[in-house]
Design an enzyme around this catalytic site. Sequence first.
Site, PDB file in Angstrom:
ATOM      1  N   TRP A 219       1.019  -1.251  -0.066  1.00 28.56           N
ATOM      2  CA  TRP A 219       0.064  -0.136  -0.235  1.00 28.56           C
ATOM      3  C   TRP A 219       0.781   1.187   0.154  1.00 28.56           C
ATOM      4  CZ3 TRP A 219      -0.815  -4.075   3.411  1.00 28.56           C
ATOM      5  CH2 TRP A 219      -1.993  -4.853   3.213  1.00 28.56           C
ATOM      6  N   ASP A 220       2.115   1.205  -0.190  1.00 27.03           N
ATOM      7  CA  ASP A 220       3.015   2.223  -0.108  1.00 27.03           C
ATOM      8  C   ASP A 220       2.829   3.035   1.354  1.00 27.03           C
ATOM      9  OD1 ASP A 220       5.160   4.117  -0.666  1.00 27.03           O
ATOM     10  OD2 ASP A 220       3.764   5.491  -2.191  1.00 27.03           O
ATOM     11  N   TYR A 221       2.567   2.288   2.559  1.00 27.83           N
ATOM     12  CA  TYR A 221       2.969   2.732   3.760  1.00 27.83           C
ATOM     13  C   TYR A 221       4.081   2.767   4.402  1.00 27.83           C
ATOM     14  CZ  TYR A 221      -2.511   2.724   4.233  1.00 27.83           C
ATOM     15  OH  TYR A 221      -3.887   2.998   4.019  1.00 27.83           O
TER      16      TYR A 221
END
Length: 835
Positions: A504-506
């Site tokens: 999630w590109d967290y």
Amino acid sequence: MSYRSVSMIALVATLAAPPAVLMAQDEPADDTTTEAPATDAAPDTDEVAPDAATEDAPAAEAVEPTEDAAEPLEEVVDDEEAPETEATETDAAESDAVTEDAPEADAATEDAPEAEDDAAPEAEEPAAAEAEEPAEDAAPEAEEPAAEMDSAPEAEDEPEAEDATEADASEEAATEDSTAEDADTAEAPEEADAAPDASMASVLPDVGADWPFYGGDAAATRFSPLDQITAENVGELEQAFVFRTGDMPSEAADGKYAAETTPLKLGNDLLLCSAKNILISIDGATGEENWRFDPGVPDEAIPYSASCRGVTAYTNPEAAEGDICATRVIEGTLDAKLVAVDAATGAPCEDFGENGTVDLWQDIGERVPGWYAVTAPPVVVNGVLITGAQVKDGQAEDAPSGVIRGYDVLTGEFQWAWDLANPDNSDGPAEGEVYTRGTPNMWTAAVGDEELDMVYLPMGNSSVDYYGSNRTEAENEFATSLVALNAATGEVEWSFQTVRHDVWDYDLGSQSTLIDYQGTPAIILPSKQGDIYILDRATGEPLTPVDEVEAPSLGEIEPDFISETQPVSAWHTLRMEPLEERDAWGFTPIDQLWCRIQFRRANYDGYLTPPSSDQPWIQYPGYNGGSDWGSVAVDPERGLIIANYNDVPNYNRLVPRDEVTSVPINEQQAGEGSAGAEGAADPQAGSPYGINVNAGWRNEYTGMPCVRPPYGGIRAIDIETGETVWDRPLGTARRNGPFGIPSYMPFNIGTPNNGGAVITAGGLVFIGAATDNLIRAIDIETGETVWSDVLPAGGQANPITYEIDGRQYVMIAATGHHFMETPIGDYMVAYALPE
């Protein structure tokens, strides 16, 4: 109750609907600087058009100080009291005040080497945008107060616009449950082997009169003991000076500027870097330029943004006063160099690397400008200068390594490397080899602990962000983790992972903060998905409760890769309740209906909804957080964390390889490539899917967000209990409106924000960050805005505060942000009480 359920929001949704939504999102980023209605504070074209874009500047020369670079208060401040300390000034007033600086801007750039191309860029830069301003703010005097007003007009505490105070949704008090057990995510600590090199350890300077570190003090608390400015007198603040760096985008760099700069202050000097890494020293009381050094970073080196968040200062404990480079200023550059210059003169430190420069492309692989860049200041721990680098997202799995490296802070000599996928590379790769490619990188700022001789690295994700089945076990172990390394050896001490198998590109964007927590040396770790953890900084063990949550689904793309469980903070989270269909929103009923249809079309089952391709999925919160690079501020006296945050979703879809039309950066031709939002049509070469991110989930026809405000807020959290003390939207609708037309409505609706806060012992929180171009002072006890001023460009930076000759100053970089769609500028704006 959540924001979205508050009646205030309903009111905003109807009353402020036109302005609220646009929140600067309806135009492509690249149009922003030319069309953005940044009007308000934006100065008049002719007067402020920055001169020289310095990018082509011949490198590496200490440039003569530009006299008159800044103007003293009297010249900067309009005779109408430019800074509307009462917060009721209109932008016009501000604008006037700022335009007084025009001459100085010119002066500042006169010396800029590359003068010829200036004309063009200037015309298109914010100046052009301003030129389109409706009667450049003349009209809006009455309509566009600088003051904020709460978006809940009917709310009890709602203040008058004239008072510049805003009542808040402070009742929120969303207390977190604290059920939880310990996380199993902390790994067994290792013994700290190498003892710190006492000879290299300097006496760490204190924050107070100075602001000696990027995060204020060595612990990155962003807290100052200064207390001259208080809630009672903050209304008297006035501009002390405005300095312009002269670093504005050329035509080629248009739509790629976001300086995000936080200066240091040592003695009487402010030390800073511009968007493209021009190192500058100015007098902290007058704004007069002392020196500048241009390392000559080319436009092609700009990755996603031209950003230089800050510099690092180091004083050699063995040097004599007056020695060259006894105190040095060090930065990492967009073209991946470490540059060290003398803090007193700006002359390169010849004993550092090669004539003051260390090339970070060494052993990285093919040199592809823009793919590998440094945007955050390095950190020094016991004489070791430690840095990572940003690897531009979304390009290819075969991307530059995320290796972390340590260098001798005095000589620039390589000390060690942490190549997480190949520990054998600690002394550098074998000849002809490179550091392991595609590994997680650290693009944001680390924090060091000289006592424990550790450095704490907020790590990003592997390349690529939204597909993980090809990752190695080592990548899976350290991606999206806080990793503690031994600063002397680069060996891993412990790690704490906030997302397992992140798709999630967290990644971790915030600098962590060192505190003492209930008698234990601890570290605060904020995250993009909103969770805030407190860990034992010697071991990585959680000191606050951590729970496990189950993934709602493993999805159809990578069911064997998606983690079945994830850690979650049971102590505090900034994350809001999941979206519901009724949250879909629009400017008109038709817009709202369209957004509702999109909601139904998408996969969505909370923030851990796995990526999908057959239909879009909603990611909420999106990759901007939660907490991002602005980080949190900590008040050790009151025991509070101040955290600003974003509250916007993304609307994403994995794009099958045969539909992907974009190419990775290493295959692009000169001038090719997008300046659009991050993740929008990224190729993700090497994986089966590209990615298309609709950042902020905007209606593709109107450009308006598909969810109702607020889109961002700021919160005070009790460190002892983890409970919310107050919480309120951050940012007014004054710059936002349908079709990019500013509404000039002062309602505090909560806009997206980028940048962080500074806390003072005077009981104030100073913060810009929001898209309304305001800097504001918030009473830390109540959460109410007690002062604000209109900046000449976007305030997407962390403010600082310092003291000279008994006078306290507050400074912020008003340099704008292409992604936030605020006007681009090159202003350093300082405030102080009248002498």
